[in-house]
Each structure stands twice: as C-alpha cells, then as structure tokens.
Design a protein around this motif. Sequence first.
Motif, short mmCIF file in Angstrom:
data_model
loop_
_atom_site.label_atom_id
_atom_site.label_comp_id
_atom_site.label_asym_id
_atom_site.label_seq_id
_atom_site.Cartn_x
_atom_site.Cartn_y
_atom_site.Cartn_z
N TYR A 108 0.83 -1.36 0.00
CA TYR A 108 0.14 0.05 0.03
C TYR A 108 0.80 1.39 -0.12
O TYR A 108 0.46 2.28 -0.33
CB TYR A 108 -1.01 -0.06 1.21
N GLY A 168 -10.00 -6.91 6.79
CA GLY A 168 -9.22 -6.88 5.52
C GLY A 168 -9.32 -5.89 4.73
O GLY A 168 -9.41 -5.94 3.25
N ASP A 227 -3.81 -7.42 13.05
CA ASP A 227 -3.95 -8.72 11.94
C ASP A 227 -5.04 -9.44 12.58
O ASP A 227 -5.11 -9.71 13.95
CB ASP A 227 -2.47 -9.53 12.50
N ILE A 228 -5.79 -9.96 11.75
CA ILE A 228 -7.10 -10.58 12.20
C ILE A 228 -6.84 -11.91 13.13
O ILE A 228 -7.58 -12.27 13.78
CB ILE A 228 -7.96 -11.04 10.93
N ARG A 267 -13.50 -9.92 1.97
CA ARG A 267 -13.16 -10.34 0.44
C ARG A 267 -11.64 -10.42 0.33
O ARG A 267 -11.16 -9.35 0.48
CB ARG A 267 -13.83 -9.29 -0.42
N SER A 271 -10.43 -0.81 -0.03
CA SER A 271 -11.70 -0.80 -0.75
C SER A 271 -12.74 -0.29 -0.52
O SER A 271 -12.75 0.83 0.24
CB SER A 271 -12.37 -2.42 -0.65
N ASP A 322 -7.89 -3.94 9.15
CA ASP A 322 -6.70 -4.33 8.28
C ASP A 322 -5.44 -4.23 9.04
O ASP A 322 -5.19 -3.43 9.84
CB ASP A 322 -6.60 -3.39 7.12
N VAL A 323 -4.58 -5.02 8.50
CA VAL A 323 -3.23 -5.32 9.09
C VAL A 323 -2.24 -4.07 8.59
O VAL A 323 -1.44 -3.77 9.29
CB VAL A 323 -2.55 -6.67 8.68
C1 SAM Z 1 -6.43 -8.74 -1.49
S1 SAM Z 1 -6.53 -7.48 -0.43
C2 SAM Z 1 -8.10 -7.18 -0.36
C3 SAM Z 1 -8.77 -5.89 0.01
C4 SAM Z 1 -10.21 -5.75 0.09
N1 SAM Z 1 -10.77 -6.79 1.02
C5 SAM Z 1 -10.84 -5.81 -1.24
O1 SAM Z 1 -11.67 -6.64 -1.36
O2 SAM Z 1 -10.57 -4.94 -1.85
C6 SAM Z 1 -6.16 -8.30 1.11
C7 SAM Z 1 -6.12 -7.46 2.22
O3 SAM Z 1 -6.13 -8.23 3.71
C8 SAM Z 1 -5.39 -7.49 4.42
N2 SAM Z 1 -4.75 -8.45 5.11
C9 SAM Z 1 -4.03 -9.45 4.74
N3 SAM Z 1 -3.66 -10.33 5.75
C10 SAM Z 1 -4.15 -10.00 6.72
C11 SAM Z 1 -4.42 -10.34 8.07
N4 SAM Z 1 -3.71 -11.46 8.61
N5 SAM Z 1 -4.93 -9.46 9.08
C12 SAM Z 1 -5.74 -8.44 8.63
N6 SAM Z 1 -5.77 -7.94 7.41
C13 SAM Z 1 -4.96 -8.67 6.63
C14 SAM Z 1 -4.27 -6.75 3.41
O4 SAM Z 1 -3.69 -5.34 3.92
C15 SAM Z 1 -5.31 -6.21 2.16
O5 SAM Z 1 -5.84 -5.00 2.49
#
Ligand code: SAM
Length: 206
Positions: free
Chosen positions: A11, A48, A96-97, A113, A52, A70-71
């Motif tokens: 990002y 996450g 982190d989730i 998503r 979006s 979001d992380v």
């Molecule tokens: C492929 S992107 C999808 C973003 C959004 N949900 C969308 O559909 O546009 C994956 C997202 O998940 C977040 N992410 C990845 N691993 C994560 C975790 N363990 N905990 C929280 N967020 C996480 C990333 O920072 C990123 O924003």
Amino acid sequence: MSAKTHWESVYETKPADAVSWYAPHLRESLRYVAQAAAGKDTAIIDVGGGESTLVDDLVGGGYTNITVLDVSATALEVTKRRLGAAAARVVWMAADILEAELAASTYDIWHDRAVFHFLNDDGQRRRYVAQVLKALKPGGFAIVGTFGPEGPEKCSGLQVSRYAPSELHGVFGEPFELLASSVEQHTTPWGSPQQFVYCYCRRAPS
Ligand SMILES: C[S@@+](CC[C@H](N)C(=O)[O-])C[C@H]1O[C@@H](n2cnc3c(N)ncnc32)[C@H](O)[C@@H]1O
C-alpha cells in the motif's frame, strides 16, 4: 516476511485502483450485506478492508455501525482520507485478524473479500474461525469471498488457497449454515479475469 510488512509495502507503493483486487464497487459483497442487514444500524465488520470502496458504499447507503480492520495502517489511512469527514463515523482497527483483540458477540455481519484465502495452514484457518465465533453474534452472518477453484494460485506475490463453496463452508463448519453461495468473475484493472467464490453463512442462533 510478516503479513504486516508485506501489506504495508504494497500500500505504500501502489495506488488503490492499481492492485489486482481493485473494483470500483464490491457489488457481490453489497448484495449479501443488503440481504443480511436487519437495519441500517446493523453492526458490520469488514475484515481486511484495505483500500476497498465497500466502506464508502456502506456509509453512503446509510449504515451507521461499521468497523474496518486491516493489518495495514497505511491502507486504513488512505481510506480514511478518501472518506473525509465521514471517516469519523467508522471504527478503524489496524490489526492482524489472527491476533486482534475483538470484543465478544459484537458484530451482526462479518465480511471478508480476498483475505481468508491467504491463510494456507490449518492452524491459521482454525484461528480465523475462532475469531469469527468470538466476535460474531449468534444468528449473525458471515460473508466470505475467496478465489475459486479456477482462480489464481497467487495474489500480490503470495500463495493462496482456493475454494469451492462447499470447501469454504466446510472450513467454517457446523456452527454455520450455508444460506447461499455464488461465483463472481472479477476483472483486474488490466483486464484479466479472476474467479471468486462467495459463501453467505448464518451462525446458528444460540
Ligand atoms: C487482496 S486485499 C483485499 C482488500 C479488500 N478486502 C478488497 O476486497 O478490496 C487483502 C487485504 O487483506 C489485508 N490482510 C492480509 N492479511 C491480513 C491479516 N492477517 N489480518 C488483517 N488484514 C490482512 C491486506 O492488508 C489487504 O488489505
């Protein structure tokens, strides 16, 4: 490399509409949220959410109880700036989730998503489902979108796990009833098709 380091670097270097998962509106997500929501004050967490536009559309649609987790703190800052004054009406969680301290029985709708599919081992998947079971109210809804069996094997340079609807539902297990599922062809900003699978589940009322 930790998830946080990876996603912060994504990002910090790419605009919101230049990543493969970008869509102007998350139509399938919005459709399921509209089905699940009992009212505009329904408590929604977008796990996450990144940069979006789901939160923009939810705020614009009158939803008043939204959390975006979001992380990547960078992604959340970009999204907040885009929302302007409306950002103050959203709860933002940089975490982190798998480790987040989520309040118990808080959300009516859990939305994800393109996040769950980055969890490639059973321990991570179990931990994620435990987080859903902690934070989602009994009778609440889980909307989870991942790459489908014909989707890409990698996203953002990371290995993903792909799911048919029954497999995805199977990971969540017995506490969740599969109400509906769908396949969506997402098109990346550079025109490549990507197969997504959505599961729309209800947690059993206690
Ligand atoms: C492929 S992107 C999808 C973003 C959004 N949900 C969308 O559909 O546009 C994956 C997202 O998940 C977040 N992410 C990845 N691993 C994560 C975790 N363990 N905990 C929280 N967020 C996480 C990333 O920072 C990123 O924003």
